[in-house]
Motif scaffolding. Structure first.
Motif, PDB file in Angstrom:
ATOM      1  N   GLU A 112      -2.880   3.321  -7.240  1.00 18.78           N
ATOM      2  CA  GLU A 112      -2.412   2.945  -5.905  1.00 18.78           C
ATOM      3  C   GLU A 112      -2.264   4.171  -5.007  1.00 18.78           C
ATOM      4  O   GLU A 112      -2.503   4.097  -3.799  1.00 18.78           O
ATOM      5  CB  GLU A 112      -1.078   2.198  -6.010  1.00 18.78           C
ATOM      6  CG  GLU A 112      -1.177   0.838  -6.690  1.00 18.78           C
ATOM      7  CD  GLU A 112       0.158   0.113  -6.727  1.00 18.78           C
ATOM      8  OE1 GLU A 112       1.139   0.654  -6.167  1.00 18.78           O
ATOM      9  OE2 GLU A 112       0.222  -0.999  -7.299  1.00 18.78           O
ATOM     10  N   LEU A 113      -1.875   5.293  -5.611  1.00 12.83           N
ATOM     11  CA  LEU A 113      -1.695   6.512  -4.826  1.00 12.83           C
ATOM     12  C   LEU A 113      -3.041   7.019  -4.304  1.00 12.83           C
ATOM     13  O   LEU A 113      -3.129   7.501  -3.175  1.00 12.83           O
ATOM     14  CB  LEU A 113      -1.006   7.587  -5.673  1.00 12.83           C
ATOM     15  CG  LEU A 113      -0.420   8.774  -4.913  1.00 12.83           C
ATOM     16  CD1 LEU A 113       0.560   8.324  -3.846  1.00 12.83           C
ATOM     17  CD2 LEU A 113       0.259   9.730  -5.877  1.00 12.83           C
ATOM     18  N   ASP A 115      -5.548   5.062  -3.650  1.00 15.62           N
ATOM     19  CA  ASP A 115      -5.883   4.116  -2.580  1.00 15.62           C
ATOM     20  C   ASP A 115      -5.218   4.532  -1.273  1.00 15.62           C
ATOM     21  O   ASP A 115      -5.835   4.482  -0.193  1.00 15.62           O
ATOM     22  CB  ASP A 115      -5.446   2.699  -2.955  1.00 15.62           C
ATOM     23  CG  ASP A 115      -6.241   2.119  -4.120  1.00 15.62           C
ATOM     24  OD1 ASP A 115      -7.339   2.640  -4.397  1.00 15.62           O
ATOM     25  OD2 ASP A 115      -5.748   1.168  -4.755  1.00 15.62           O
ATOM     26  N   GLU A 116      -3.962   4.942  -1.365  1.00 10.58           N
ATOM     27  CA  GLU A 116      -3.233   5.376  -0.173  1.00 10.58           C
ATOM     28  C   GLU A 116      -3.873   6.632   0.415  1.00 10.58           C
ATOM     29  O   GLU A 116      -4.027   6.762   1.637  1.00 10.58           O
ATOM     30  CB  GLU A 116      -1.764   5.656  -0.528  1.00 10.58           C
ATOM     31  CG  GLU A 116      -0.923   6.084   0.669  1.00 10.58           C
ATOM     32  CD  GLU A 116       0.530   6.356   0.305  1.00 10.58           C
ATOM     33  OE1 GLU A 116       1.274   6.852   1.188  1.00 10.58           O
ATOM     34  OE2 GLU A 116       0.918   6.100  -0.852  1.00 10.58           O
ATOM     35  N   LYS A 119      -7.102   5.813   2.322  1.00 11.78           N
ATOM     36  CA  LYS A 119      -6.840   5.248   3.642  1.00 11.78           C
ATOM     37  C   LYS A 119      -6.438   6.336   4.635  1.00 11.78           C
ATOM     38  O   LYS A 119      -6.843   6.327   5.800  1.00 11.78           O
ATOM     39  CB  LYS A 119      -5.730   4.192   3.548  1.00 11.78           C
ATOM     40  CG  LYS A 119      -6.147   2.921   2.809  1.00 11.78           C
ATOM     41  CD  LYS A 119      -4.990   1.936   2.709  1.00 11.78           C
ATOM     42  CE  LYS A 119      -5.398   0.686   1.934  1.00 11.78           C
ATOM     43  NZ  LYS A 119      -4.249  -0.264   1.776  1.00 11.78           N
ATOM     44  N   TYR A 120      -5.656   7.296   4.173  1.00  8.88           N
ATOM     45  CA  TYR A 120      -5.237   8.388   5.057  1.00  8.88           C
ATOM     46  C   TYR A 120      -6.438   9.243   5.456  1.00  8.88           C
ATOM     47  O   TYR A 120      -6.596   9.606   6.631  1.00  8.88           O
ATOM     48  CB  TYR A 120      -4.181   9.253   4.361  1.00  8.88           C
ATOM     49  CG  TYR A 120      -3.831  10.496   5.143  1.00  8.88           C
ATOM     50  CD1 TYR A 120      -3.005  10.426   6.260  1.00  8.88           C
ATOM     51  CD2 TYR A 120      -4.343  11.745   4.780  1.00  8.88           C
ATOM     52  CE1 TYR A 120      -2.693  11.561   6.996  1.00  8.88           C
ATOM     53  CE2 TYR A 120      -4.030  12.879   5.497  1.00  8.88           C
ATOM     54  CZ  TYR A 120      -3.209  12.788   6.608  1.00  8.88           C
ATOM     55  OH  TYR A 120      -2.909  13.917   7.321  1.00  8.88           O
ATOM     56  N   TYR A 167       2.239  11.176   9.685  1.00 11.72           N
ATOM     57  CA  TYR A 167       2.193  10.300   8.502  1.00 11.72           C
ATOM     58  C   TYR A 167       3.434  10.505   7.641  1.00 11.72           C
ATOM     59  O   TYR A 167       4.042   9.535   7.173  1.00 11.72           O
ATOM     60  CB  TYR A 167       0.926  10.593   7.690  1.00 11.72           C
ATOM     61  CG  TYR A 167       0.717   9.603   6.566  1.00 11.72           C
ATOM     62  CD1 TYR A 167      -0.013   8.444   6.774  1.00 11.72           C
ATOM     63  CD2 TYR A 167       1.269   9.817   5.299  1.00 11.72           C
ATOM     64  CE1 TYR A 167      -0.201   7.513   5.759  1.00 11.72           C
ATOM     65  CE2 TYR A 167       1.090   8.895   4.277  1.00 11.72           C
ATOM     66  CZ  TYR A 167       0.355   7.747   4.513  1.00 11.72           C
ATOM     67  OH  TYR A 167       0.189   6.824   3.509  1.00 11.72           O
ATOM     68  N   HIS A 171       6.213   7.776   6.558  1.00 14.42           N
ATOM     69  CA  HIS A 171       6.236   7.396   5.135  1.00 14.42           C
ATOM     70  C   HIS A 171       7.031   8.431   4.315  1.00 14.42           C
ATOM     71  O   HIS A 171       6.483   9.074   3.421  1.00 14.42           O
ATOM     72  CB  HIS A 171       4.807   7.280   4.586  1.00 14.42           C
ATOM     73  CG  HIS A 171       3.932   6.352   5.355  1.00 14.42           C
ATOM     74  ND1 HIS A 171       3.210   6.754   6.469  1.00 14.42           N
ATOM     75  CD2 HIS A 171       3.663   5.022   5.191  1.00 14.42           C
ATOM     76  CE1 HIS A 171       2.517   5.726   6.938  1.00 14.42           C
ATOM     77  NE2 HIS A 171       2.783   4.666   6.185  1.00 14.42           N
ATOM     78  N   SER A 174       6.994   8.193   0.365  1.00 17.39           N
ATOM     79  CA  SER A 174       5.695   8.143  -0.296  1.00 17.39           C
ATOM     80  C   SER A 174       5.429   9.408  -1.106  1.00 17.39           C
ATOM     81  O   SER A 174       5.635  10.530  -0.629  1.00 17.39           O
ATOM     82  CB  SER A 174       4.580   7.967   0.748  1.00 17.39           C
ATOM     83  OG  SER A 174       3.318   8.244   0.193  1.00 17.39           O
ATOM     84  N   PHE A 176       2.525  10.322  -1.749  1.00 15.15           N
ATOM     85  CA  PHE A 176       1.401  10.957  -1.068  1.00 15.15           C
ATOM     86  C   PHE A 176       1.897  11.873   0.047  1.00 15.15           C
ATOM     87  O   PHE A 176       1.341  12.950   0.269  1.00 15.15           O
ATOM     88  CB  PHE A 176       0.432   9.912  -0.507  1.00 15.15           C
ATOM     89  CG  PHE A 176      -0.739  10.521   0.205  1.00 15.15           C
ATOM     90  CD1 PHE A 176      -1.692  11.245  -0.492  1.00 15.15           C
ATOM     91  CD2 PHE A 176      -0.884  10.394   1.577  1.00 15.15           C
ATOM     92  CE1 PHE A 176      -2.773  11.824   0.159  1.00 15.15           C
ATOM     93  CE2 PHE A 176      -1.956  10.968   2.245  1.00 15.15           C
ATOM     94  CZ  PHE A 176      -2.898  11.681   1.525  1.00 15.15           C
TER      95      PHE A 176
END
Length: 360
Positions: A112-113, A115-116, A119-120, A167, A171, A174, A176
């Motif tokens: 999932e990280l 994936d994040e 997107k960034y 960002y 977040h 996060s 990330f």
């Protein structure tokens, strides 16, 4: 009584099962299939609690597997024969696919990280595309044109930092975001990193990566503006000890470099120009080399025509001075005033001349 005994045994067994399940949940199981990757080895660098570890993984027919305990997500580095890639890994099953000719575009499923992160990075695509165009123009450009291209690259870097800060602000919890700050802390200055650090939530700062960032911030504070320079002593090219205290009373540009560092060698003419311009105005340069080969170090000094004092302990990145200041990338510089206070950091190109003109 017999029933109580059976219940007690069952409780112990269940506890053991839960413990094993918990341990299993912390396992990261990576399976990779990379077309065109020859039979070779891949080195994987990662963090195991407070230790840095390296695993050597065998590749057969473009495939390899890797399993390790991973209680919390982290960025790992995979060193392939021709290049390295950084991937976010976490507990569970992770599948990596791709082609050996495009390792920077590997497809990672199960994280999932990652994936994040993907997107960034898409939000920065307009900037990275512009960077690619400029890099393509740089090789054939003349000196004046390169100057303009450097300004454009500087503006793009500033915009990237601005978006990164936005960002992190949005977040704060996060991992990330924590990674973004940690990356900046590799070569950034204390004031900037402290500001970003303050945006992060306490929950991520309690993680292993968060604790490492806290320690890194403490190291960066040593080179903060206004701090007094370390009173170090190292030998010059002739083996004679040179002390930082010998330069008190002058503005000193401390230049961390090495003979094998291409960007350092490319910057040397700019530093030489500054030295020749201001050497009679209470200014000098002190080179600190991160070489581990004395002959190569001396040869580079001669080839680049560097007239100022040079020191080194010839321990490479284990250099005592660079280690104290947490320098992980070169060229890196510190500008020190006559009282031994740090007044600027990582000046290069026109920025160096602008600062020296301002103070001298």
């Amino acid at each position: 009584m017999k029933q109580l005994f059976i219940m007690a045994i069952s409780a112990v067994l269940c506890f053991g099962c839960a413990q094993k399940a918990s341990e299993k949940d912390h396992k990261a199981r990576v399976s990779a299939h990379i077309e065109g990757l020859e039979d070779t080895q891949v080195l994987i660098y990662y963090r195991d609690k407070d230790d840095r570890k390296t695993d050597t993984i065998r590749v057969t027919n473009g495939q390899f597997t890797w399993e390790t305990d991973m209680p919390e997500p982290q960025k790992v580095t995979m060193m392939f024969p021709k290049r390295y890639v950084e991937i976010f890994i976490e507990s569970g099953n992770i599948e990596i696919t791709g082609n050996s000719d495009a390792l920077q575009e590997l497809d990672v499923k199960g994280s999932e990280l990652q994936d994040e992160a993907n997107k960034y990075y898409l939000t920065l695509k307009d900037l990275t595309d512009r960077e690619s165009v400029i890099f393509g123009q740089y090789g054939d450009a003349g000196e004046e044109e390169r100057h303009d291209l450097q300004k454009k690259l500087g503006a793009i870097r500033s915009e990237k930092r601005k978006r990164g800060k936005a960002y992190i602000t949005q977040h704060p919890e996060s991992m990330f975001s924590l990674s973004l700050v940690s990356d900046r802390a590799m070569t950034g200055n204390y004031e900037d990193i402290k500001l970003l650090y303050g945006l992060l939530d306490a929950s991520v700062l309690k993680s292993g990566m968060g604790k490492s960032l806290t320690e890194r911030l403490d190291v960066l504070k040593r080179s903060a503006i206004g701090e007094t320079i370390l009173d170090f002593t190292q030998n010059d090219v002739e083996g004679h000890p040179v002390s930082a205290a010998d330069f008190r009373g002058k503005y000193v540009f401390i230049d961390f470099w090495a003979s094998w560092c291409g960007p350092c060698r490319a910057e040397n003419p700019n530093v030489l120009k500054a030295y020749n311009t201001y050497k009679d105005k209470n200014f000098t340069v002190l080179g600190v080399s991160l070489d581990d080969d004395g002959a190569r170090w001396k040869k580079a000094i001669e080839e680049d025509g560097l007239p100022w004092v040079q020191v080194s302990d010839l321990k490479g990145f284990e250099n005592e001075i660079s280690g104290y200041y947490g320098i992980r990338g070169i060229p890196s510089t510190l500008l020190v005033d006559p009282e031994g206070k740090i007044i600027a950091k990582d000046l290069r190109g026109d920025e160096l001349h602008q600062k020296l003109e301002e103070i001298l």
